[in-house]
Design a protein around this motif. Structure first.
Motif, PDB file in Angstrom:
ATOM      1  N   LEU A  23      -8.098   4.919  -7.680  1.00 57.21           N
ATOM      2  CA  LEU A  23      -6.789   4.267  -7.904  1.00 57.21           C
ATOM      3  C   LEU A  23      -6.823   2.788  -7.498  1.00 57.21           C
ATOM      4  O   LEU A  23      -5.815   2.095  -7.586  1.00 57.21           O
ATOM      5  CB  LEU A  23      -5.705   5.016  -7.128  1.00 57.21           C
ATOM      6  CG  LEU A  23      -5.334   6.394  -7.703  1.00 57.21           C
ATOM      7  CD1 LEU A  23      -4.479   7.175  -6.715  1.00 57.21           C
ATOM      8  CD2 LEU A  23      -4.601   6.251  -9.031  1.00 57.21           C
ATOM      9  N   GLN A  48       0.812  -1.227   0.000  1.00 54.66           N
ATOM     10  CA  GLN A  48       0.000   0.000   0.000  1.00 54.66           C
ATOM     11  C   GLN A  48       0.845   1.278   0.000  1.00 54.66           C
ATOM     12  O   GLN A  48       0.403   2.317   0.475  1.00 54.66           O
ATOM     13  CB  GLN A  48      -0.931   0.003   1.222  1.00 54.66           C
ATOM     14  CG  GLN A  48      -1.975  -1.118   1.178  1.00 54.66           C
ATOM     15  CD  GLN A  48      -2.876  -1.119   2.391  1.00 54.66           C
ATOM     16  OE1 GLN A  48      -2.390  -0.953   3.515  1.00 54.66           O
ATOM     17  NE2 GLN A  48      -4.161  -1.309   2.196  1.00 54.66           N
ATOM     18  N   SER A  49       2.073   1.190  -0.540  1.00 58.48           N
ATOM     19  CA  SER A  49       2.948   2.370  -0.480  1.00 58.48           C
ATOM     20  C   SER A  49       2.384   3.533  -1.313  1.00 58.48           C
ATOM     21  O   SER A  49       2.586   4.703  -0.967  1.00 58.48           O
ATOM     22  CB  SER A  49       4.372   2.023  -0.930  1.00 58.48           C
ATOM     23  OG  SER A  49       4.362   1.675  -2.286  1.00 58.48           O
ATOM     24  N   VAL A  50       1.665   3.211  -2.386  1.00 56.24           N
ATOM     25  CA  VAL A  50       1.076   4.299  -3.193  1.00 56.24           C
ATOM     26  C   VAL A  50       0.020   5.033  -2.366  1.00 56.24           C
ATOM     27  O   VAL A  50      -0.059   6.267  -2.374  1.00 56.24           O
ATOM     28  CB  VAL A  50       0.466   3.731  -4.506  1.00 56.24           C
ATOM     29  CG1 VAL A  50      -0.368   4.781  -5.229  1.00 56.24           C
ATOM     30  CG2 VAL A  50       1.574   3.217  -5.418  1.00 56.24           C
ATOM     31  N   SER A  80       1.764   7.336  -0.056  1.00 56.33           N
ATOM     32  CA  SER A  80       2.286   8.537  -0.728  1.00 56.33           C
ATOM     33  C   SER A  80       1.182   9.529  -1.068  1.00 56.33           C
ATOM     34  O   SER A  80       1.374  10.740  -0.948  1.00 56.33           O
ATOM     35  CB  SER A  80       3.037   8.142  -2.006  1.00 56.33           C
ATOM     36  OG  SER A  80       4.190   7.421  -1.650  1.00 56.33           O
ATOM     37  N   VAL A  81       0.021   9.018  -1.475  1.00 57.33           N
ATOM     38  CA  VAL A  81      -1.095   9.927  -1.788  1.00 57.33           C
ATOM     39  C   VAL A  81      -1.606  10.562  -0.492  1.00 57.33           C
ATOM     40  O   VAL A  81      -1.775  11.785  -0.400  1.00 57.33           O
ATOM     41  CB  VAL A  81      -2.236   9.172  -2.521  1.00 57.33           C
ATOM     42  CG1 VAL A  81      -3.483  10.041  -2.639  1.00 57.33           C
ATOM     43  CG2 VAL A  81      -1.765   8.717  -3.905  1.00 57.33           C
TER      44      VAL A  81
END
Ligand SMILES: Cc1cc2nc3c(=O)[nH]c(=O)nc-3n(C[C@H](O)[C@H](O)[C@H](O)COP(=O)(O)O)c2cc1C
Length: 187
Positions: free
Chosen positions: A99, A75-77, A80-81
């Motif tokens: 997303l 879940q790194s995206v 970042s969001v």
């Protein structure tokens, strides 16, 4: 003295990435918070430390509750969001849904919770303390569940990491040897 953001010394800490969900004047929101700590067992208390200007601060102050979703390694995206945009200007929850990330309705609070996180905790606000340039919100745990299939995302040096090598503890012989030395110094 100060220990600023992104300073080489500040970057030595290894933290987790808490995804703090909230609902309030800014609507449903999520922010990334590496300063998310379990600080009491009985009762279960979690502290999150937030900069004064975060939309999440106003949401928590108004609603007196928040969700803690410990970010999983896939879940790194999302991190970042949640950590790169403010809920004051963007509807991050809707953007994240588009997303491909999923949210679910909490059992005991109004905030949405994040599917696929390592740990999901619903908190009632227990205390607000201003400490330096951050506000610590202490939440009392009122609902908690974990996801055994997921591994936590670690944060260190401004980068995301996966912990995958276990440091072996000392053998029984080595422990005996250590114990003997410690005993020599008992008060
Ligand atoms: C990995 C990561 C960790 C972060 N940790 C914190 C933190 O511990 N405390 C904080 O106030 N902001 C932290 N941030 C920054 C906030 O998530 C960011 O300012 C966010 O836009 C705030 O959202 P909001 O204004 O919608 O509440 C972090 C950002 C990232 C990417």
């Amino acid at each position: 003295m100060d220990l600023p953001w992104n300073d080489e010394r500040s970057n030595q800490f290894i933290t987790n990435v808490g995804l703090i969900t909230s609902d309030g004047p800014f609507g449903p929101n999520v922010m990334a918070c590496e300063w998310t700590h379990h600080i009491s067992y009985k009762p279960g208390l979690i502290a999150v430390s937030l900069g004064h200007t975060k939309a999440t601060v106003e949401n928590i102050r108004t609603s007196k509750e928040f969700g803690i979703n410990l970010c999983a390694s896939d879940q790194s995206v999302l991190a970042s969001v949640a950590g790169g945009y403010t809920g004051a200007k963007y509807n991050k929850v809707n953007a994240l849904k588009e997303l491909g990330f999923e949210f679910y309705k909490a059992k005991r609070i109004t905030s949405l919770m994040i599917k696929g996180a390592v740990l999901n905790i619903e908190c009632r606000l227990y205390k607000e303390i201003t400490l330096g340039d951050h506000i610590t919100f202490v939440g009392e745990v009122i609902e908690a569940s974990n996801n055994p299939d997921k591994v936590p995302l670690a944060y260190h040096g401004g980068k995301y990491w996966i912990l995958n090598t276990n440091v072996v503890k000392p053998s029984n012989e080595e422990r005996d040897r250590i114990k003997k030395v410690i005993e020599k110094y008992s008060r």
